[in-house]
Design a protein around this motif. Structure first.
Motif, short mmCIF file in Angstrom:
data_model
loop_
_atom_site.label_atom_id
_atom_site.label_comp_id
_atom_site.label_asym_id
_atom_site.label_seq_id
_atom_site.Cartn_x
_atom_site.Cartn_y
_atom_site.Cartn_z
N ALA A 367 0.82 -1.22 0.00
CA ALA A 367 0.00 0.00 0.00
C ALA A 367 0.85 1.26 0.00
O ALA A 367 0.41 2.32 -0.43
N ARG A 368 2.10 1.15 0.47
CA ARG A 368 2.97 2.33 0.54
C ARG A 368 3.73 2.59 -0.75
O ARG A 368 4.30 3.67 -0.93
N ILE A 369 3.76 1.62 -1.64
CA ILE A 369 4.55 1.76 -2.87
C ILE A 369 3.68 2.25 -4.01
O ILE A 369 2.59 1.72 -4.24
N LYS A 370 4.17 3.26 -4.73
CA LYS A 370 3.44 3.82 -5.86
C LYS A 370 4.37 4.00 -7.04
O LYS A 370 5.59 4.12 -6.88
N LYS A 371 3.78 4.01 -8.22
CA LYS A 371 4.56 4.25 -9.42
C LYS A 371 5.25 5.61 -9.33
O LYS A 371 4.62 6.61 -8.97
N GLY A 372 6.53 5.66 -9.63
CA GLY A 372 7.29 6.91 -9.55
C GLY A 372 8.16 7.02 -8.32
O GLY A 372 8.99 7.93 -8.21
N ASN A 373 7.99 6.09 -7.34
CA ASN A 373 8.85 6.10 -6.16
C ASN A 373 10.31 5.89 -6.54
O ASN A 373 10.63 5.04 -7.38
N GLU A 374 11.19 6.66 -5.92
CA GLU A 374 12.63 6.50 -6.13
C GLU A 374 13.13 5.34 -5.28
O GLU A 374 12.54 4.99 -4.25
N ALA A 375 14.26 4.75 -5.70
CA ALA A 375 14.82 3.63 -4.96
C ALA A 375 16.35 3.62 -5.08
O ALA A 375 16.91 4.10 -6.07
N LYS A 376 17.00 3.09 -4.04
CA LYS A 376 18.42 2.81 -4.06
C LYS A 376 18.60 1.30 -4.16
O LYS A 376 17.91 0.55 -3.49
N ILE A 431 13.18 1.09 -1.45
CA ILE A 431 12.25 2.02 -2.12
C ILE A 431 11.85 3.12 -1.14
O ILE A 431 11.34 2.85 -0.05
N THR A 432 12.07 4.37 -1.55
CA THR A 432 11.65 5.51 -0.73
C THR A 432 10.17 5.76 -0.96
O THR A 432 9.76 6.14 -2.06
N THR A 433 9.37 5.51 0.06
CA THR A 433 7.92 5.65 -0.08
C THR A 433 7.40 6.98 0.42
O THR A 433 6.30 7.41 0.06
#
Length: 489
Positions: A367-376, A431-433
């Motif tokens: 639920a916290r992850i969305k399209k466009g989230n940045e990630a390392k 993933i930065t949410t």
């Protein structure tokens, strides 16, 4: 001999470990072993950590998240696009206006009230006070006028055909239906008590207005009934030796004019009462607005408005197709003027990098992850000190059962081309949410639970006390946001 040496060695080790343990306790926090933490404000980053594997990709499929008319198409098939470029967009007047409105509110809160704005509110208060004073005066005048007209209608008009009208036994000067006569005499006695009670107009305070208005309206209503009954009575009487036609016509004319006067008094009093209440409410509102301007903005209001701006910006982003990576447009079905429907594929891109990461996310995190989230991304092959940037390009709406556990497939693309990225490498994805600026944080281990509530232990001087807190998001380094319950320091 070997046994004795081993035994002595064990004893020495036990002594050293015990000494080290007690030394640690003595250093942890003076004498009591508690860890202290000073509440501070800062940036909090919420992350979801999942492991996946690098694989080759063919293309990226893109669709709008909203349904609306297409207003612009900026890339055609074969065109090169760079990460962050707008490929197409929908008509977005409403969400843009909403974003600008929320930004204006935020600017107002951060700026606070200017002296000239406070001066305007002070003038509004002064004007409202003056308006209320005038409304009070007008209402008092209408109360007095109501008494005057009631007194004239009864004592100046009706009493002309009643004998001993102010006594305890008034009588009509002509014969009529007995029940009608009884009603007229009964109401006349009641009205006399009201007129006597209200003949002295006392100073009226704001708190007394409602009671005075109700009494006057009741008096006017009773006088109106008395006039109606008197009119019926006079119309049922014929001229005779003791009541001439001229006198009867005069009585009827008096009653008619009195009825008009009383109805006018009722309307005027109702209007004056409404105007006074409106003026009183306007003064309360003006004073409240002035107090708010003088008090300035609450930090929590600013944080709440910042969240509103962020939400409005996220909503506006749903009206644009923004390339998540650098690549080539391989499909372009968006046409200006046509209606685009949410989640219907319109654009495809071929990635220059050629690699993606597929991960399976547990239902607690999806639920916290969305399209466009940045990630390392950390690739095991290159160690924990080497990071690669990636972005979430798709989140499957339906679950996939993995080892009898529902999970959701999330796809990420590497943002930068790098020869070190190869298919098959194990990837640890962070993933930065959510990112929040200037929020209060404490270590998650400092938060305790009791009776379904969360609390921390505050140190106040040499004493401690339990303080209930409301928590927000959890950071990636073991810290947690405190929404309310604590202050900086």
């Amino acid at each position: 001999k070997d046994f004795i040496i081993a035994y002595k060695t064990v004893i020495v080790i036990v002594i050293l470990v015990s000494a080290g343990f007690f030394w640690y306790l003595s250093k942890a926090d003076g004498q009591n072993g508690n860890e202290e933490y000073l509440v501070s404000a800062g940036t909090l980053v919420e992350e979801v950590a999942v492991t996946g594997r690098v694989k080759s990709i063919d293309d990226i499929k893109m669709a709008f998240e909203k349904s609306a008319r297409i207003s612009g198409v900026y890339k055609d098939v074969g065109n090169r696009v760079y990460a962050g470029e707008v490929i197409a967009q929908l008509e977005f007047g409403a969400p843009l206006a909403k974003l600008n409105q929320e930004k204006a509110k935020l600017d107002q809160l951060k700026r606070g009230s200017r002296p000239e704005e406070i001066a305007v509110d002070e003038a509004n208060v002064s004007s409202a006070e003056s308006a209320l004073e005038q409304a009070n005066t007008a209402l008092v005048n209408n109360l007095r006028d109501a008494y005057t007209k009631a007194d004239d209608a009864v004592r100046g008009k009706i009493d002309l055909f009643i004998t001993n009208p102010r006594s305890s036994n008034p009588q009509l000067q002509f014969d009529i239906d007995s029940q009608l006569a009884i009603n007229i005499i009964k109401i006349r006695l009641e009205v006399e008590e009201i007129l006597v009670e209200r003949q002295i107009i006392k100073p009226i305070g704001e708190a007394d207005f409602s009671a005075e208005v109700i009494k006057s309206q009741d008096a006017l209503h009773r006088v109106s009934i008395l006039l109606d009954n008197s009119s019926v009575a006079l119309n049922s009487v014929s001229p005779n030796s003791s009541l001439s036609l001229a006198t009867l016509d005069t009585y009827k004319s008096n009653i008619s004019s009195a009825r008009v006067s009383i109805n006018s008094a009722i309307s005027a009093l109702t209007a004056a009462d409404s105007a006074q209440k409106t003026a009183a409410t306007s003064l309360v509102t003006a004073r409240s607005n002035l107090s708010l301007k003088q008090a300035g903005s609450d930090p929590e209001d600013i944080r709440a408005q910042e969240a509103s701006v962020s939400n409005a910006g996220a909503e506006l982003a749903k009206y644009r197709l923004v390339s998540p990576i650098s690549g080539i447009v391989s499909k372009q079905d968006a046409i200006v003027g046509q209606i685009a429907y949410a989640d219907k594929e319109l654009v495809s891109l071929i990635s220059e990098n050629g690699f993606q990461i597929d991960i399976d996310v547990p239902e607690l995190d999806i639920a916290r992850i969305k399209k466009g989230n940045e990630a390392k991304v950390i690739l095991d092959a290159y160690g924990d000190d080497v990071f690669f940037n990636a972005i979430v390009t798709s989140v499957d709406p339906a679950e996939t059962i993995v080892e009898n556990v529902p999970k959701y497939k999330v796809t990420l693309l590497f943002k930068d081309k790098d020869e070190r990225i190869k298919s098959g490498l194990t990837a640890n994805v962070y993933i930065t949410t959510q990112v929040k600026e200037n929020v209060l944080t404490v270590p998650a281990r400092a938060v305790l639970s009791k009776d379904g509530k969360r609390y921390v232990v505050l140190k106040i001087g040499e004493n401690t006390e339990e303080k209930e807190v409301v928590l927000g998001i959890r950071g990636s380094r073991g810290e947690v946001e405190v929404v309310s319950g604590l202050s900086v320091g």
